[in-house]
Design a protein around this motif. Structure first.
Motif, short mmCIF file in Angstrom:
data_model
loop_
_atom_site.label_atom_id
_atom_site.label_comp_id
_atom_site.label_asym_id
_atom_site.label_seq_id
_atom_site.Cartn_x
_atom_site.Cartn_y
_atom_site.Cartn_z
N ARG A 1 39.29 33.92 51.28
CA ARG A 1 39.67 34.06 49.88
C ARG A 1 39.04 35.32 49.30
O ARG A 1 38.03 35.82 49.77
N SER A 2 39.64 35.81 48.25
CA SER A 2 39.11 36.94 47.53
C SER A 2 38.04 36.45 46.57
O SER A 2 38.00 35.28 46.20
N SER A 3 37.19 37.38 46.15
CA SER A 3 36.18 37.02 45.15
C SER A 3 36.61 37.46 43.75
O SER A 3 35.85 37.34 42.80
N ILE A 4 37.87 37.94 43.63
CA ILE A 4 38.38 38.42 42.35
C ILE A 4 39.17 37.34 41.63
O ILE A 4 40.04 36.69 42.21
N VAL A 5 38.87 37.16 40.35
CA VAL A 5 39.71 36.37 39.45
C VAL A 5 40.34 37.36 38.47
O VAL A 5 39.63 38.10 37.79
N ALA A 6 41.66 37.40 38.43
CA ALA A 6 42.35 38.33 37.54
C ALA A 6 42.62 37.66 36.20
O ALA A 6 42.98 36.48 36.15
N ALA A 7 42.43 38.41 35.13
CA ALA A 7 42.73 37.93 33.78
C ALA A 7 43.62 38.95 33.11
O ALA A 7 43.33 40.15 33.12
N PHE A 8 44.73 38.48 32.53
CA PHE A 8 45.64 39.36 31.82
C PHE A 8 45.70 38.94 30.36
O PHE A 8 46.04 37.80 30.04
N VAL A 9 45.35 39.89 29.49
CA VAL A 9 45.35 39.62 28.06
C VAL A 9 46.55 40.29 27.42
O VAL A 9 47.04 41.31 27.90
N SER A 10 47.03 39.71 26.32
CA SER A 10 48.18 40.29 25.62
C SER A 10 47.80 41.56 24.88
O SER A 10 48.60 42.49 24.78
N ASN A 11 46.57 41.61 24.34
CA ASN A 11 46.12 42.76 23.56
C ASN A 11 44.60 42.87 23.70
O ASN A 11 43.87 41.97 23.29
#
Length: 361
Positions: free
Chosen positions: A90-100
């Motif tokens: 598994r990767s150690s990255i958690v991606a977060a996408f914000v609207s602004n």
């Protein structure tokens, strides 16, 4: 803070589910990546065995794991430029996408999520979608090569094509900022419909009958408008003007929207700004034009921005605990990724709304 008392239960948001036809300007969808079921079939094992071989290799015999890894390499499943991610499963990255990125609430939620996942050895990577379907699609496509451990969205995915792409990643997904009955995977949100209803209830209870609305034209703005209009009609109040804004980037958009509202020439005694930046801009512009608030005009916003409490008069607002939202999102992600989890943590949570009294209503 005063809890919303006129709502007996959380109302599901009628979130749009858009057809697979791509919006104008959206990137073309790539070929479907291999799924865990494809790897399992070629390796002659079950999907859960593939998952264990990649995530918890000690639970699978070396011979079986080697066979699975050969199929993984041949098919490109979980293809990742970081070899260590494949070796460890598994990767150690958690991606977060914000609207602004300028929104204080989004930032607070993402920071709270980061605090949780970082305690468990993950790193949070943040991107911005800017309320754009094409940017959202590009962000999701980028996840195929990054292959993060999980993804957190400050919003819900409306476009069915994007929902399908995320399902094919076969990783934990947390949506937020709304309360649809059919989340993609996990959800920690609130009812935008109830937010609009609470706004109308509050303003009418203060004696305001001629109301105006200001918010984004789509997504959560449309949901808040629907609840606002529904409750206003129930209470016999009139919405005399509605300003829909395509994009909200700063308080300048609020100033501009207020000027547009005045150009309509209609008389109103209260405005519900369904966005904190619109509310701040409206307050600044109204004061500059000599309006006494709330004597001449009442103003209620959505979103608890720190600046709202520092201005004079202090803005009245409807809000929720964005720190709690991000914390719970992080807990859901960690719980899903932990092979020792017993699955008792709920995968869906609706937060309560709060009315924060100010001096503008």
């Amino acid at each position: 803070m005063a809890k919303a008392t006129d709502l007996t239960a959380h109302t599901h948001d009628a979130v749009l589910r858009l057809s697979p036809d791509r919006p104008e300007g959206a990137a073309a969808r790539p070929a479907r990546p291999p799924r865990i079921e494809d790897v399992a079939r070629q390796a002659g094992v079950s999907p859960i065995t593939v998952s264990r071989a990649l995530r918890t290799p000690d639970m699978v015999s070396p011979k079986t794991r080697d066979r699975i890894l050969q199929v993984v390499e041949a098919t490109g499943y979980w293809s990742n430029p970081h070899a260590s991610a494949l070796r460890s499963g598994r990767s150690s990255i958690v991606a977060a996408f914000v609207s602004n990125l300028l929104s204080q609430q989004y930032s607070q939620a993402v920071l709270a999520c980061a605090r949780v996942v970082e305690q468990h050895g993950y790193q949070l990577m943040v991107g911005q979608t800017s309320y754009s379907y094409s940017r959202e699609l590009s962000a999701i496509q980028s996840l195929r090569s990054l292959r993060p451990a999980a993804v957190f969205f400050t919003g819900v995915i409306e476009l069915e094509e994007n929902r399908d792409l995320l399902r094919e990643l076969d990783i934990p997904i947390v949506e937020s900022w709304a309360y649809p009955p059919d989340p993609l995977d996990m959800l920690v949100g609130f009812s935008n419909t109830d937010a609009g209803r609470l706004a109308a209830s509050h303003l009418v209870a203060r004696g305001y009958r001629r109301l105006a609305f200001m918010g984004r034209s789509g997504g959560r703005g449309a949901l808040r408008l629907a609840g606002f209009a529904e409750r206003a009609a129930e209470l016999g109040a009139e919405i005399v003007e509605t300003i829909r804004v395509e994009q909200v980037d700063s308080v300048i958009d609020g100033r501009r929207a207020y000027r547009t509202l005045l150009e309509g020439g209609r008389s109103f005694d209260a405005i519900f700004c369904a966005n904190d930046l619109l509310g701040l801009g409206t307050l600044l512009e109204a004061r500059q034009q000599g309006r006494r608030i709330p004597d001449d005009l009442a103003l209620l916003t959505f979103g608890d921005n720190d600046l709202a409490g520092e201005l004079s008069p202090r803005l009245s607002t409807i809000s929720f605990d964005s720190n709690a939202m991000g914390t719970r999102a992080g807990e859901m992600i960690v719980d899903r990724l932990d092979p020792r989890s017993d699955g008792t943590l709920a995968s869906s949570l609706c937060l309560d709304l709060e009315l924060i009294p100010g001096e503008t209503t």
